[in-house]
Design an enzyme around this catalytic site. Structure first.
Site, PDB file in Angstrom:
ATOM      1  N   HIS A  77       0.823  -1.212   0.000  1.00 19.71           N
ATOM      2  CA  HIS A  77       0.000   0.000   0.000  1.00 19.71           C
ATOM      3  C   HIS A  77       0.859   1.264   0.000  1.00 19.71           C
ATOM      4  O   HIS A  77       1.772   1.404   0.809  1.00 19.71           O
ATOM      5  CB  HIS A  77      -0.894  -0.007   1.248  1.00 19.71           C
ATOM      6  CG  HIS A  77      -1.932   1.065   1.232  1.00 19.71           C
ATOM      7  ND1 HIS A  77      -3.154   0.883   0.645  1.00 19.71           N
ATOM      8  CD2 HIS A  77      -1.921   2.331   1.687  1.00 19.71           C
ATOM      9  CE1 HIS A  77      -3.873   1.989   0.762  1.00 19.71           C
ATOM     10  NE2 HIS A  77      -3.134   2.889   1.386  1.00 19.71           N
ATOM     11  N   VAL A 106       1.763  -1.899   5.757  1.00 20.73           N
ATOM     12  CA  VAL A 106       2.746  -1.842   4.681  1.00 20.73           C
ATOM     13  C   VAL A 106       2.371  -2.758   3.520  1.00 20.73           C
ATOM     14  O   VAL A 106       2.990  -2.735   2.470  1.00 20.73           O
ATOM     15  CB  VAL A 106       4.135  -2.205   5.276  1.00 20.73           C
ATOM     16  CG1 VAL A 106       4.200  -3.680   5.635  1.00 20.73           C
ATOM     17  CG2 VAL A 106       5.262  -1.835   4.347  1.00 20.73           C
ATOM     18  N   GLU A 107       1.331  -3.565   3.704  1.00 15.86           N
ATOM     19  CA  GLU A 107       0.913  -4.477   2.637  1.00 15.86           C
ATOM     20  C   GLU A 107      -0.472  -4.089   2.115  1.00 15.86           C
ATOM     21  O   GLU A 107      -0.600  -3.179   1.329  1.00 15.86           O
ATOM     22  CB  GLU A 107       0.998  -5.930   3.126  1.00 15.86           C
ATOM     23  CG  GLU A 107       2.449  -6.283   3.530  1.00 15.86           C
ATOM     24  CD  GLU A 107       2.643  -7.726   3.941  1.00 15.86           C
ATOM     25  OE1 GLU A 107       2.376  -8.618   3.124  1.00 15.86           O
ATOM     26  OE2 GLU A 107       3.082  -7.979   5.078  1.00 15.86           O
ATOM     27  N   MET A 108      -1.538  -4.732   2.596  1.00 13.34           N
ATOM     28  CA  MET A 108      -2.865  -4.422   2.067  1.00 13.34           C
ATOM     29  C   MET A 108      -3.589  -3.326   2.849  1.00 13.34           C
ATOM     30  O   MET A 108      -4.582  -2.783   2.376  1.00 13.34           O
ATOM     31  CB  MET A 108      -3.716  -5.678   2.026  1.00 13.34           C
ATOM     32  CG  MET A 108      -3.259  -6.658   0.952  1.00 13.34           C
ATOM     33  SD  MET A 108      -4.180  -8.204   1.137  1.00 13.34           S
ATOM     34  CE  MET A 108      -4.112  -8.856  -0.517  1.00 13.34           C
TER      35      MET A 108
END
Lengths: 353, 353
Positions: free
Chosen positions: B95, B137-139
């Site tokens: 993201h 930091v991901e989805m």
């Protein structure tokens, strides 16, 4: 006597079905003047023979994120075949999480558009395919990088050689990449929607409300711009013929086709949006600012046609538009060639602001 | 006489094949002590029955970018099934184009790992599946947002209801999402590699060099940590038993399993990497800093075993490691449910730095 009554019965059934056919056929006849069904067969491309080898290669390229410099974004990222052939975002996100300037158009049935992009700046899909790959705000790559990437994988070299067997020059080129992607995209068509069944003669495929919507769509004037196979995608029109929508929907800085032709009377001119599968591709307009189909129809009616439609009329048009959803192509997710030590490494650099 | 010579010939052929079988079988016997082939059948999960409904639902969820708050990132973004079940990046991009802390492990055969993530902090794949969805930091999503998203689409409600027919509570939950994804991931296994054929008794499946590599892999000590079905993924070991690699490969700030257990002697301890399909998943190590398998083997030999292998020996081990590439599962790209007006809108906000 027996014969005579049989003949009479036959004749009256014939007359009945003639009149039934006639009662419906005005609408169908009118519709056939404006629209054509999506064909079931893959269309042929005049200058790019659509072969099985090319389709398969194009499918791999369409899904290969190594076409982008980050190694993360593929054609399918913004033209997601599991969704409506687009990304359901206002405007797309590209390299470095940059926000693109316009809503991603669907790749489904794009082959039937007169030209590609919202401003028609690419004559066909093979020209279109080269754009996002090089755009700094999208895949941020270069023809040289793409060619080096593809050349680094023996399986790609072999597949390009087979797909372009009659072709001179190096096995792999940026242009051939675009041709293979175009060939694959020619297969991404969605026949057999309810509206197609209707156009093909099965008039019972549409409900009364949907037929009313179709009638309104033609009578109000929508079909003047949104016609043909794609119910749009064929001509260029100013957004706001009668009344310009507010800048929240029609941003002042995006002057549409003016940027392509530099002709003053093409300010805020865009290609009429193709409306096939429109219920799958919210949000709407080049700005992607409108999420509801109903609102989009209302805006179009007032800004393009000066028509003040009732709630029921808009509902009927929306019901008709939902009959444009066809059978989406089934997609085998490709197993991609293995990167080698010669494959350019991902370049994730944030763009310079 | 005729009979006697026939008998003699038969006996000598028998003796020859016995001795040939014996010559090979020591290697095979040793290998079978360390390794198991990837099964051809989908493994069963003790607490999550793998049904067809659940697999199909899980496949949709695995590919659905609306699981992320941006609407852009799906499980497949970082665990790309067209590549090696990972993203071929040093560390993943999530993201807002944030760079994740560690290299994405492959989802292929992940079902055979003792625990998930580089530090084993998730006991199984259904626990793992919940991590990246929520990681900023991901989805960058939340269970509530995921549930609202899935509940907004009638097709998902129906599919969850069918997949969890024997289940109480609401049709859709974050936990059920994770269970469906785990069921799908249980199907992502890659049997029939050359090494599996060998383990199953077809000793000619490996070349001489590959057999030499296998022998070295066991004799040098690699197999002590990299064993079992996944040739790794089973235990936790310090990176740098003999000699810590430089911080360019083993970054000082990532202390591995220490962050999970807070036990001082687990600093820089990681789960032994599963080596199935290793040639598909460069770059290597949790830092993703090493792109060449050959270099990775050299680093492992010196840092973990204090072994100074020759060029030829490393080549042989690499040749063996390439026999671990199995048949990747074929994937039907799913047609996803249509978003509705109730579907939460994409949230593309850049994370606060």
């Amino acid at each position: 006597m027996k014969h005579a009554s049989f003949l009479l019965a036959t004749l009256s059934v014939f007359a009945l079905s003639l009149s039934a056919a006639k009662a419906e056929s005005d609408l169908l006849k009118d519709a056939r003047d404006y629209f054509e069904p999506v064909p079931h067969a893959i269309p042929s491309l005049p200058d790019n023979p659509v072969t099985q080898e090319k389709i398969e290669l194009g499918r791999m390229l369409f899904f290969d994120p190594r076409i982008s410099s980050s190694g993360l974004l593929s054609c399918n990222t913004c033209h997601n075949l599991g969704m409506g052939g687009d990304d359901n975002l206002e405007t797309s996100i590209g390299h470095g999480w940059q926000k693109g300037p316009r809503n991603a158009p669907t790749v489904l049935n794009a082959i039937f558009n007169e030209a590609q992009f919202w401003d028609g700046r690419a004559a066909d899909l093979k020209a279109q395919a080269k754009g996002p790959v090089q755009a700094g705000v999208e895949m941020a790559s270069t023809p040289e990088r793409v060619e080096a990437t593809l050349n680094s994988m023996p399986e790609y070299v072999e597949r390009f050689t087979r797909a372009f067997a009659d072709n001179d020059g190096p096995a792999i080129s940026f242009d051939k990449m675009a041709r293979a992607i175009e060939a694959y995209e020619a297969t991404l068509i969605t026949p057999a929607s309810k509206f197609d069944l209707f156009l093909e003669g099965n008039e019972a495929a549409l409900s009364e409300q949907e037929k009313e919507g179709l009638t309104l769509f033609m009578d109000t004037g929508c079909a003047s711009c949104h016609g043909g196979v794609n119910v749009g995608g064929e001509g260029y029109y100013p957004f706001g013929v009668i009344e310009k929508p507010g800048s929240e929907i029609l941003p002042v800085e995006d002057k549409g086709r003016f940027a392509v032709t530099q002709t003053a009377d093409e300010e805020y001119v865009f290609r009429a949006a193709p409306l096939r599968n429109i219920e799958l591709t919210a949000p709407y307009f080049h700005s992607g600012k409108v999420w509801e189909l109903k609102q989009a129809v209302g805006i179009m009616a007032s800004s393009q046609l000066g028509a003040d439609l009732s709630e029921e009329q808009i509902d009927a048009i929306v019901a008709f538009l939902r009959t444009l959803t066809g059978e989406r192509p089934s997609v085998d997710y490709p197993i991609l060639p293995i990167s080698t030590s010669g494959t350019p490494k991902p370049d994730l650099m944030q763009p310079v602001k």
